[in-house]
Design a protein around this motif. Structure first.
Motif, PDB file in Angstrom:
ATOM      1  N   PRO A  43       0.877  -1.214   0.028  1.00  0.00           N
ATOM      2  CA  PRO A  43       0.170   0.234  -0.088  1.00  0.00           C
ATOM      3  C   PRO A  43       0.836   1.448   0.032  1.00  0.00           C
ATOM      4  CG  PRO A  43      -0.819  -1.682   1.475  1.00  0.00           C
ATOM      5  CD  PRO A  43       0.375  -2.199   0.903  1.00  0.00           C
ATOM      6  N   LEU A  44       2.083   1.143   0.613  1.00  0.00           N
ATOM      7  CA  LEU A  44       3.022   2.486   0.713  1.00  0.00           C
ATOM      8  C   LEU A  44       3.552   2.852  -0.650  1.00  0.00           C
ATOM      9  CD1 LEU A  44       4.277   4.689   2.520  1.00  0.00           C
ATOM     10  CD2 LEU A  44       6.273   2.910   2.734  1.00  0.00           C
ATOM     11  N   LEU A  45       3.861   1.710  -1.354  1.00  0.00           N
ATOM     12  CA  LEU A  45       4.499   1.974  -2.709  1.00  0.00           C
ATOM     13  C   LEU A  45       3.361   2.334  -3.573  1.00  0.00           C
ATOM     14  CD1 LEU A  45       6.688   1.599  -4.528  1.00  0.00           C
ATOM     15  CD2 LEU A  45       6.241  -0.811  -5.160  1.00  0.00           C
ATOM     16  N   LEU A  46       2.185   1.857  -3.775  1.00  0.00           N
ATOM     17  CA  LEU A  46       0.903   1.995  -4.449  1.00  0.00           C
ATOM     18  C   LEU A  46       0.843   3.587  -4.166  1.00  0.00           C
ATOM     19  CD1 LEU A  46      -1.245  -0.712  -4.403  1.00  0.00           C
ATOM     20  CD2 LEU A  46      -0.133   0.028  -6.227  1.00  0.00           C
ATOM     21  N   ALA A  47       0.611   4.156  -2.921  1.00  0.00           N
ATOM     22  CA  ALA A  47       0.404   5.350  -2.657  1.00  0.00           C
ATOM     23  C   ALA A  47       1.515   6.428  -2.998  1.00  0.00           C
ATOM     24  CB  ALA A  47       0.344   5.693  -0.933  1.00  0.00           C
ATOM     25  N   LEU A  52       3.234  10.554  -6.814  1.00  0.00           N
ATOM     26  CA  LEU A  52       4.122  11.062  -7.730  1.00  0.00           C
ATOM     27  C   LEU A  52       3.764  11.163  -8.909  1.00  0.00           C
ATOM     28  CD1 LEU A  52       7.329   8.741  -6.649  1.00  0.00           C
ATOM     29  CD2 LEU A  52       7.174  11.282  -6.455  1.00  0.00           C
ATOM     30  N   MET A  53       2.613  10.438  -9.628  1.00  0.00           N
ATOM     31  CA  MET A  53       2.219  10.532 -10.797  1.00  0.00           C
ATOM     32  C   MET A  53       1.136  11.799 -10.774  1.00  0.00           C
ATOM     33  SD  MET A  53       3.018   8.316 -12.867  1.00  0.00           S
ATOM     34  CE  MET A  53       1.817   8.239 -14.318  1.00  0.00           C
ATOM     35  N   LEU A  54       0.270  11.917  -9.583  1.00  0.00           N
ATOM     36  CA  LEU A  54      -0.484  13.186  -9.533  1.00  0.00           C
ATOM     37  C   LEU A  54       0.383  14.440  -9.567  1.00  0.00           C
ATOM     38  CD1 LEU A  54      -3.217  12.142  -7.000  1.00  0.00           C
ATOM     39  CD2 LEU A  54      -3.427  12.397  -9.472  1.00  0.00           C
ATOM     40  N   ALA A  55       1.528  14.415  -8.885  1.00  0.00           N
ATOM     41  CA  ALA A  55       2.481  15.659  -8.679  1.00  0.00           C
ATOM     42  C   ALA A  55       3.092  15.897 -10.314  1.00  0.00           C
ATOM     43  CB  ALA A  55       3.611  15.272  -7.831  1.00  0.00           C
ATOM     44  N   TRP A 204       9.073  15.162 -15.081  1.00  0.00           N
ATOM     45  CA  TRP A 204       9.671  13.791 -15.553  1.00  0.00           C
ATOM     46  C   TRP A 204      10.459  12.985 -14.353  1.00  0.00           C
ATOM     47  CZ3 TRP A 204       8.745  10.980 -19.492  1.00  0.00           C
ATOM     48  CH2 TRP A 204       8.194  11.414 -20.988  1.00  0.00           C
ATOM     49  N   ILE A 205      11.058  13.880 -13.472  1.00  0.00           N
ATOM     50  CA  ILE A 205      11.677  13.000 -12.526  1.00  0.00           C
ATOM     51  C   ILE A 205      10.581  12.247 -11.736  1.00  0.00           C
ATOM     52  CG2 ILE A 205      13.131  13.111 -10.411  1.00  0.00           C
ATOM     53  CD1 ILE A 205      14.918  15.414 -11.995  1.00  0.00           C
ATOM     54  N   ALA A 206       9.806  13.023 -11.274  1.00  0.00           N
ATOM     55  CA  ALA A 206       8.545  12.496 -10.450  1.00  0.00           C
ATOM     56  C   ALA A 206       7.980  11.226 -11.191  1.00  0.00           C
ATOM     57  CB  ALA A 206       7.382  13.573 -10.114  1.00  0.00           C
ATOM     58  N   LYS A 207       7.593  11.383 -12.429  1.00  0.00           N
ATOM     59  CA  LYS A 207       7.035  10.009 -13.182  1.00  0.00           C
ATOM     60  C   LYS A 207       7.774   8.939 -13.299  1.00  0.00           C
ATOM     61  CE  LYS A 207       4.503   9.248 -17.421  1.00  0.00           C
ATOM     62  NZ  LYS A 207       4.009   9.622 -18.621  1.00  0.00           N
ATOM     63  N   LEU A 208       9.201   9.248 -13.582  1.00  0.00           N
ATOM     64  CA  LEU A 208      10.167   8.080 -13.795  1.00  0.00           C
ATOM     65  C   LEU A 208      10.398   7.530 -12.421  1.00  0.00           C
ATOM     66  CD1 LEU A 208      12.385   9.495 -16.325  1.00  0.00           C
ATOM     67  CD2 LEU A 208      10.737   7.699 -16.756  1.00  0.00           C
ATOM     68  N   ALA A 209      10.402   8.315 -11.293  1.00  0.00           N
ATOM     69  CA  ALA A 209      10.644   7.814 -10.036  1.00  0.00           C
ATOM     70  C   ALA A 209       9.742   7.059  -9.661  1.00  0.00           C
ATOM     71  CB  ALA A 209      10.882   8.919  -8.896  1.00  0.00           C
ATOM     72  N   ALA A 210       8.230   7.295 -10.043  1.00  0.00           N
ATOM     73  CA  ALA A 210       7.324   6.268  -9.595  1.00  0.00           C
ATOM     74  C   ALA A 210       7.370   5.058 -10.515  1.00  0.00           C
ATOM     75  CB  ALA A 210       6.115   6.928 -10.019  1.00  0.00           C
ATOM     76  N   PHE A 211       7.585   5.119 -11.944  1.00  0.00           N
ATOM     77  CA  PHE A 211       7.893   3.950 -12.602  1.00  0.00           C
ATOM     78  C   PHE A 211       9.156   2.914 -11.997  1.00  0.00           C
ATOM     79  CE2 PHE A 211       5.664   5.260 -16.952  1.00  0.00           C
ATOM     80  CZ  PHE A 211       4.745   5.601 -16.432  1.00  0.00           C
ATOM     81  N   LEU A 228      16.032   2.614 -16.469  1.00  0.00           N
ATOM     82  CA  LEU A 228      16.129   2.259 -18.155  1.00  0.00           C
ATOM     83  C   LEU A 228      14.845   1.719 -18.640  1.00  0.00           C
ATOM     84  CD1 LEU A 228      19.959   1.277 -18.689  1.00  0.00           C
ATOM     85  CD2 LEU A 228      18.758   3.632 -19.341  1.00  0.00           C
ATOM     86  N   GLY A 229      14.291   0.800 -17.778  1.00  0.00           N
ATOM     87  CA  GLY A 229      13.096   0.130 -18.019  1.00  0.00           C
ATOM     88  C   GLY A 229      11.946   1.143 -18.109  1.00  0.00           C
ATOM     89  N   ALA A 230      11.910   2.150 -16.821  1.00  0.00           N
ATOM     90  CA  ALA A 230      10.965   2.882 -16.821  1.00  0.00           C
ATOM     91  C   ALA A 230      11.060   4.160 -17.770  1.00  0.00           C
ATOM     92  CB  ALA A 230      10.970   3.802 -15.678  1.00  0.00           C
ATOM     93  N   ILE A 231      12.081   4.368 -18.506  1.00  0.00           N
ATOM     94  CA  ILE A 231      12.430   5.325 -19.470  1.00  0.00           C
ATOM     95  C   ILE A 231      11.996   4.718 -20.934  1.00  0.00           C
ATOM     96  CG2 ILE A 231      14.085   6.640 -21.089  1.00  0.00           C
ATOM     97  CD1 ILE A 231      15.719   6.906 -18.347  1.00  0.00           C
ATOM     98  N   GLY A 232      12.130   3.407 -21.056  1.00  0.00           N
ATOM     99  CA  GLY A 232      12.016   2.658 -22.120  1.00  0.00           C
ATOM    100  C   GLY A 232      10.363   2.671 -22.305  1.00  0.00           C
ATOM    101  N   GLY A 233       9.840   2.389 -21.248  1.00  0.00           N
ATOM    102  CA  GLY A 233       8.163   2.139 -21.445  1.00  0.00           C
ATOM    103  C   GLY A 233       7.668   3.466 -21.865  1.00  0.00           C
ATOM    104  N   ASP A 234       7.902   4.772 -20.882  1.00  0.00           N
ATOM    105  CA  ASP A 234       7.591   5.915 -21.471  1.00  0.00           C
ATOM    106  C   ASP A 234       8.041   6.553 -22.656  1.00  0.00           C
ATOM    107  OD1 ASP A 234       5.683   7.312 -19.871  1.00  0.00           O
ATOM    108  OD2 ASP A 234       7.058   9.213 -19.464  1.00  0.00           O
ATOM    109  N   ALA A 235       9.208   6.225 -22.962  1.00  0.00           N
ATOM    110  CA  ALA A 235       9.584   6.899 -24.423  1.00  0.00           C
ATOM    111  C   ALA A 235       8.823   6.311 -25.439  1.00  0.00           C
ATOM    112  CB  ALA A 235      11.078   6.459 -24.442  1.00  0.00           C
ATOM    113  N   SER A 236       8.187   5.032 -25.372  1.00  0.00           N
ATOM    114  CA  SER A 236       7.488   4.250 -26.400  1.00  0.00           C
ATOM    115  C   SER A 236       6.120   5.069 -26.692  1.00  0.00           C
ATOM    116  CB  SER A 236       7.169   2.866 -25.904  1.00  0.00           C
ATOM    117  OG  SER A 236       6.135   3.008 -24.827  1.00  0.00           O
TER     118      SER A 236
END
Length: 300
Positions: A43-47, A52-55, A204-211, A228-236
């Protein structure tokens, strides 16, 4: 039989749209799958992921609000809701066709010209692409030999300076017809440019930190590899061959980024779970924003 009042008719239309939207999510990925994906994580990670996504969304909306001079002051909240709708259109429509929704939404809501809306969109994507590319090279530093890591650092620094180059060349670029659409939204003042860069990097730092946090838990990889996986997914999602709802292309991007240190099964499980969380967040935010569609004005 008494005719429906405009307010009741709009409410019924909104209800039908909401139900169709919920059904679309069920068809695309399934609400049980979204719940199952969420239950794999604490739950802590999901929160933290959600915050971070909302930010990130809030920072992007603030950037849009400041970049488009025809958005009336005091309408940051409206900018956020339009951004959520635009983001959902981008996710659901193939080949980046959803990008066209931003100039359309700005025109219908605020009367913004097509030229300005398109120019703002192009400039924001230039900011996004330079930031993602720079972060990719920086993340590679921990995984490359020393000499290549130095080159990656220099490349990342060079990309980080790209907007400053466009800022200095703004006057000349405005005289080139094919580049006018980009240069028109490049800030004229250094302070405005610095603000937009700060908002871009923070978002971008907030979003990639969440991913990255989700992928690191699911794959057990080091932070740099998970990033790198987070960047690869979002870059797609920024590329023209983005599939409807990112189905397959998002996972391929994540797996490509994780392929440095991860096996196939680890990569696929992490990519699918992250994609479902992203869909749930983005589509949920868009669902909240659906009432904004009532406020769109008819513009030629």
């Amino acid at each position: 039989m008494q005719a429906l009042t405009p307010a009741l008719r709009q409410s019924l239309i909104l209800l039908l749209v909401a139900l169709a939207y919920i059904a679309l999510v069920q068809w695309l990925c399934g609400w049980p799958k979204l719940l199952a994906a969420a239950l794999q994580l604490s739950p802590l990670l999901l929160a933290g992921f959600l915050l971070l996504m909302l930010a990130s969304y809030a920072l992007r909306a603030l950037r849009l609000y400041g970049s488009c001079e025809e958005i009336p002051r005091g309408h940051w909240g409206t900018s956020l809701r339009l951004l959520w709708l635009h983001n959902a259109a981008n996710i659901l429509m193939p080949a980046r066709l959803g990008e066209l929704s931003l100039p359309w939404l700005l025109r219908r809501r605020f009367g913004t010209s097509w030229t300005l809306g398109g120019s703002v969109l192009v400039w924001l994507r230039v900011l996004d692409l330079h930031c993602v590319a720079a972060l990719t090279l920086i993340a590679l530093m921990d995984l490359l030999p020393k000499q290549l890591a130095t080159l990656a650092l220099l490349g990342g620094a060079g990309l980080a300076l790209l907007p400053f180059g466009l800022f200095l060349l703004r006057g000349r670029l405005l005289q080139i017809p094919r580049l006018h659409v980009i240069a028109a939204s490049v800030p004229e003042r250094l302070g405005v440019l610095l603000r937009e860069l700060a908002l871009t990097w923070a978002a971008w730092i907030a979003k990639l930190a969440a991913f990255t946090a989700v992928l690191q838990v699911l794959t057990g990889l080091p932070y740099a590899a998970a990033m790198l996986g987070a960047i690869g997914g979002d870059a797609s999602t920024l590329l023209p061959f983005h599939a409807p709802a990112g189905a397959g292309t998002f996972e391929a991007g994540v797996m490509l980024g994780l392929s440095v240190l991860s096996n196939w099964n680890q990569s696929l499980a992490g990519a699918v779970t992250l994609h479902l969380l992203l869909l749930g967040t983005a589509l949920g935010c868009a669902l909240i924003s659906l009432p904004e569609l009532h406020k769109l004005q008819k513009q030629p």
